[in-house]
Design a protein around this motif. Sequence first.
Motif, PDB file in Angstrom:
ATOM      1  N   SER A  18      40.083  74.552  13.526  1.00 20.46           N
ATOM      2  CA  SER A  18      40.300  75.248  14.803  1.00 20.46           C
ATOM      3  C   SER A  18      41.781  75.298  15.154  1.00 20.46           C
ATOM      4  O   SER A  18      42.601  74.593  14.563  1.00 20.46           O
ATOM      5  CB  SER A  18      39.530  74.533  15.914  1.00 20.46           C
ATOM      6  OG  SER A  18      38.158  74.500  15.632  1.00 20.46           O
ATOM      7  N   ALA A  55      44.123  72.115  15.539  1.00 13.67           N
ATOM      8  CA  ALA A  55      43.373  70.915  15.157  1.00 13.67           C
ATOM      9  C   ALA A  55      43.960  70.248  13.914  1.00 13.67           C
ATOM     10  O   ALA A  55      44.731  70.853  13.166  1.00 13.67           O
ATOM     11  CB  ALA A  55      41.915  71.268  14.900  1.00 13.67           C
ATOM     12  N   ASP A  84      42.432  67.907  10.601  1.00 14.90           N
ATOM     13  CA  ASP A  84      41.245  67.406   9.908  1.00 14.90           C
ATOM     14  C   ASP A  84      41.669  67.006   8.494  1.00 14.90           C
ATOM     15  O   ASP A  84      42.801  67.281   8.078  1.00 14.90           O
ATOM     16  CB  ASP A  84      40.153  68.480   9.866  1.00 14.90           C
ATOM     17  CG  ASP A  84      38.753  67.872   9.697  1.00 14.90           C
ATOM     18  OD1 ASP A  84      38.649  66.687   9.337  1.00 14.90           O
ATOM     19  OD2 ASP A  84      37.772  68.602   9.923  1.00 14.90           O
ATOM     20  N   ARG A 142      40.468  59.335  18.002  1.00 17.14           N
ATOM     21  CA  ARG A 142      40.424  60.379  16.969  1.00 17.14           C
ATOM     22  C   ARG A 142      41.670  60.330  16.084  1.00 17.14           C
ATOM     23  O   ARG A 142      41.595  60.470  14.864  1.00 17.14           O
ATOM     24  CB  ARG A 142      40.315  61.757  17.627  1.00 17.14           C
ATOM     25  CG  ARG A 142      38.991  61.985  18.325  1.00 17.14           C
ATOM     26  CD  ARG A 142      37.933  62.318  17.327  1.00 17.14           C
ATOM     27  NE  ARG A 142      36.592  62.297  17.900  1.00 17.14           N
ATOM     28  CZ  ARG A 142      35.578  63.032  17.446  1.00 17.14           C
ATOM     29  NH1 ARG A 142      35.752  63.840  16.423  1.00 17.14           N
ATOM     30  NH2 ARG A 142      34.391  62.940  17.989  1.00 17.14           N
ATOM     31  N   ARG A 157      33.361  65.710  22.942  1.00 17.65           N
ATOM     32  CA  ARG A 157      32.886  66.171  21.620  1.00 17.65           C
ATOM     33  C   ARG A 157      32.536  67.651  21.665  1.00 17.65           C
ATOM     34  O   ARG A 157      32.845  68.400  20.727  1.00 17.65           O
ATOM     35  CB  ARG A 157      31.651  65.371  21.205  1.00 17.65           C
ATOM     36  CG  ARG A 157      31.935  63.992  20.672  1.00 17.65           C
ATOM     37  CD  ARG A 157      30.615  63.289  20.359  1.00 17.65           C
ATOM     38  NE  ARG A 157      30.802  61.936  19.892  1.00 17.65           N
ATOM     39  CZ  ARG A 157      30.967  61.609  18.614  1.00 17.65           C
ATOM     40  NH1 ARG A 157      30.962  62.543  17.698  1.00 17.65           N
ATOM     41  NH2 ARG A 157      31.142  60.353  18.257  1.00 17.65           N
ATOM     42  N   LEU A 177      35.569  69.750  21.503  1.00 18.08           N
ATOM     43  CA  LEU A 177      36.082  69.900  20.136  1.00 18.08           C
ATOM     44  C   LEU A 177      35.213  70.860  19.326  1.00 18.08           C
ATOM     45  O   LEU A 177      35.721  71.680  18.555  1.00 18.08           O
ATOM     46  CB  LEU A 177      36.132  68.544  19.442  1.00 18.08           C
ATOM     47  CG  LEU A 177      37.267  67.605  19.831  1.00 18.08           C
ATOM     48  CD1 LEU A 177      37.263  66.383  18.918  1.00 18.08           C
ATOM     49  CD2 LEU A 177      38.623  68.292  19.762  1.00 18.08           C
ATOM     50  N   ASP A 178      33.897  70.747  19.515  1.00 12.64           N
ATOM     51  CA  ASP A 178      33.000  71.656  18.797  1.00 12.64           C
ATOM     52  C   ASP A 178      33.278  73.113  19.175  1.00 12.64           C
ATOM     53  O   ASP A 178      33.108  74.018  18.351  1.00 12.64           O
ATOM     54  CB  ASP A 178      31.533  71.315  19.107  1.00 12.64           C
ATOM     55  CG  ASP A 178      31.110  69.997  18.481  1.00 12.64           C
ATOM     56  OD1 ASP A 178      31.814  69.531  17.561  1.00 12.64           O
ATOM     57  OD2 ASP A 178      30.098  69.430  18.921  1.00 12.64           O
ATOM     58  N   ASP A 224      38.383  73.610  21.425  1.00 10.10           N
ATOM     59  CA  ASP A 224      39.334  73.502  22.529  1.00 10.10           C
ATOM     60  C   ASP A 224      40.752  73.258  21.970  1.00 10.10           C
ATOM     61  O   ASP A 224      41.048  72.183  21.438  1.00 10.10           O
ATOM     62  CB  ASP A 224      38.925  72.358  23.460  1.00 10.10           C
ATOM     63  CG  ASP A 224      39.766  72.312  24.714  1.00 10.10           C
ATOM     64  OD1 ASP A 224      39.210  72.458  25.801  1.00 10.10           O
ATOM     65  OD2 ASP A 224      41.001  72.130  24.589  1.00 10.10           O
ATOM     66  N   LEU A 233      42.853  70.231  23.600  1.00  9.95           N
ATOM     67  CA  LEU A 233      42.408  68.892  23.161  1.00  9.95           C
ATOM     68  C   LEU A 233      42.758  68.670  21.691  1.00  9.95           C
ATOM     69  O   LEU A 233      43.246  67.599  21.313  1.00  9.95           O
ATOM     70  CB  LEU A 233      40.903  68.755  23.390  1.00  9.95           C
ATOM     71  CG  LEU A 233      40.284  67.383  23.107  1.00  9.95           C
ATOM     72  CD1 LEU A 233      40.969  66.301  23.946  1.00  9.95           C
ATOM     73  CD2 LEU A 233      38.787  67.401  23.382  1.00  9.95           C
ATOM     74  N   ASN A 234      42.527  69.685  20.873  1.00 10.65           N
ATOM     75  CA  ASN A 234      42.899  69.574  19.463  1.00 10.65           C
ATOM     76  C   ASN A 234      44.401  69.336  19.307  1.00 10.65           C
ATOM     77  O   ASN A 234      44.841  68.557  18.459  1.00 10.65           O
ATOM     78  CB  ASN A 234      42.489  70.836  18.706  1.00 10.65           C
ATOM     79  CG  ASN A 234      41.056  70.770  18.207  1.00 10.65           C
ATOM     80  OD1 ASN A 234      40.615  69.744  17.715  1.00 10.65           O
ATOM     81  ND2 ASN A 234      40.340  71.870  18.331  1.00 10.65           N
ATOM     82  N   ILE A 247      45.311  65.730  19.979  1.00  8.74           N
ATOM     83  CA  ILE A 247      44.975  64.854  18.848  1.00  8.74           C
ATOM     84  C   ILE A 247      45.990  65.032  17.723  1.00  8.74           C
ATOM     85  O   ILE A 247      46.474  64.057  17.140  1.00  8.74           O
ATOM     86  CB  ILE A 247      43.544  65.161  18.353  1.00  8.74           C
ATOM     87  CG1 ILE A 247      42.532  64.786  19.427  1.00  8.74           C
ATOM     88  CG2 ILE A 247      43.253  64.418  17.053  1.00  8.74           C
ATOM     89  CD1 ILE A 247      41.119  65.272  19.156  1.00  8.74           C
TER      90      ILE A 247
END
Lengths: 302, 100
Positions: free
Chosen positions: A133, A136, A138, B38, B77, B80-81, B84, B87-88, B91
């Motif tokens: 995303s 993000a 990962d 996270r 959660r 994140l799903d 967002d 928020l990502n 992290i």
Amino acid sequence: MLSARGTRSLVTVRVHWQVFLNPRTIATDQCRMLRVALFWASKIAAAVVLVAGLPFVVGVSPSDAAPREGITLTTSALPSMHPGQTAWVSTLWSGTNKAADNFKLTATSTGATISYPTNTATYSSFYGSSTLSNNATDFAALKVRINDNVTSTVTINLTATYDLRNNNGNNSNPTPKTENLQVTVPVQAVSGASIGVNTTSLTSVARGSEAWQHFSVTGRKPGVTNLTATVAAPAGITVDYPADGTSAGLSQSSTLDVDTTDFLAFKTAVSDSVAPGSYNLTVTMSHGSGEQQQATVSMVVT
Amino acid sequence: MRIRCQLVVSAAMVVLATAACGSSGVSEDSRSAFVDARADALCTVKTHSYATQTQLEETYLAEQHADIPQSDEKQLREMLDDGDAALNGEITAAVSTRCG
């Protein structure tokens, strides 16, 4: 909230300022050039302020003005490994302001063998899904086995393919991307014995009884294949092996891989004639094409 | 006319302020703990090797645990799903600070 009086005051100030600066309102030739210069300087200054301030108004810094095209590998070096070791490691990736779909990672190396998670088999992808995303981070995991003869840092060549979204929604108009990158694995050579012995004392045994013993070992160097062990004990202590065999074998596999731990099992029976105390037993491990290694362990007789 | 404009501007400011302060209903402490957990999980798997894929994944999941109310955890959660980005981004920034 401005009162009518306050509004009039502001209007008056603005009119006076424009009268002062507007060259059409200048009455005297002596100040004409100065006022024309001031008029245009004010216009230029306003333009500069507008351009410089725009990024702050919309909440981006100058460096963000040109976003990266594509996702970024943030791992440059993987955890250190030993020659012959097999381990699962993670490569971290961070996204940009565009999501990336259908991420696939493959890898090659002349100093290591690479394999992938069982569910994808021929490639790796992100832990969460195949999509990264916006913004993000990962990871994509790889199984790495360092070649037995490696003595220095190993380079792993990565090929990442993905579709970078250009729009949100169903029609993302993606741009296919392929990136060729590298990570390194520091390799630490191992000196000393091929097998690390973790057991220094066995389970205590009462006179006239017996007990199964676990002798724990860890692979230190590659090539520990067909590992078996025999145990020499003082008089009155009898050693037996599983299935009435002549030696003990590893519990999981006949090969002890580097940095993996397993155990050899054998039974010790103590006769009534043995006096209570601590006794040393000698374990002889044989492996490969005739290599041997010995270890001494103690056992208390009660 | 002027009063109507002022009302519109005021409403817009309220909307912007609400968005800036976080309209999720999750406390700042929960959000911060969630982000930290996270980031720690990602840094742990980045800096360690594992004998099996299962060990790697179990470690990652265990490290993600944040000591926050379940309702906050669930909402974060879901954010994140839903991808967002804010928020990502938090992290990702925390990962960068912790382990580069």
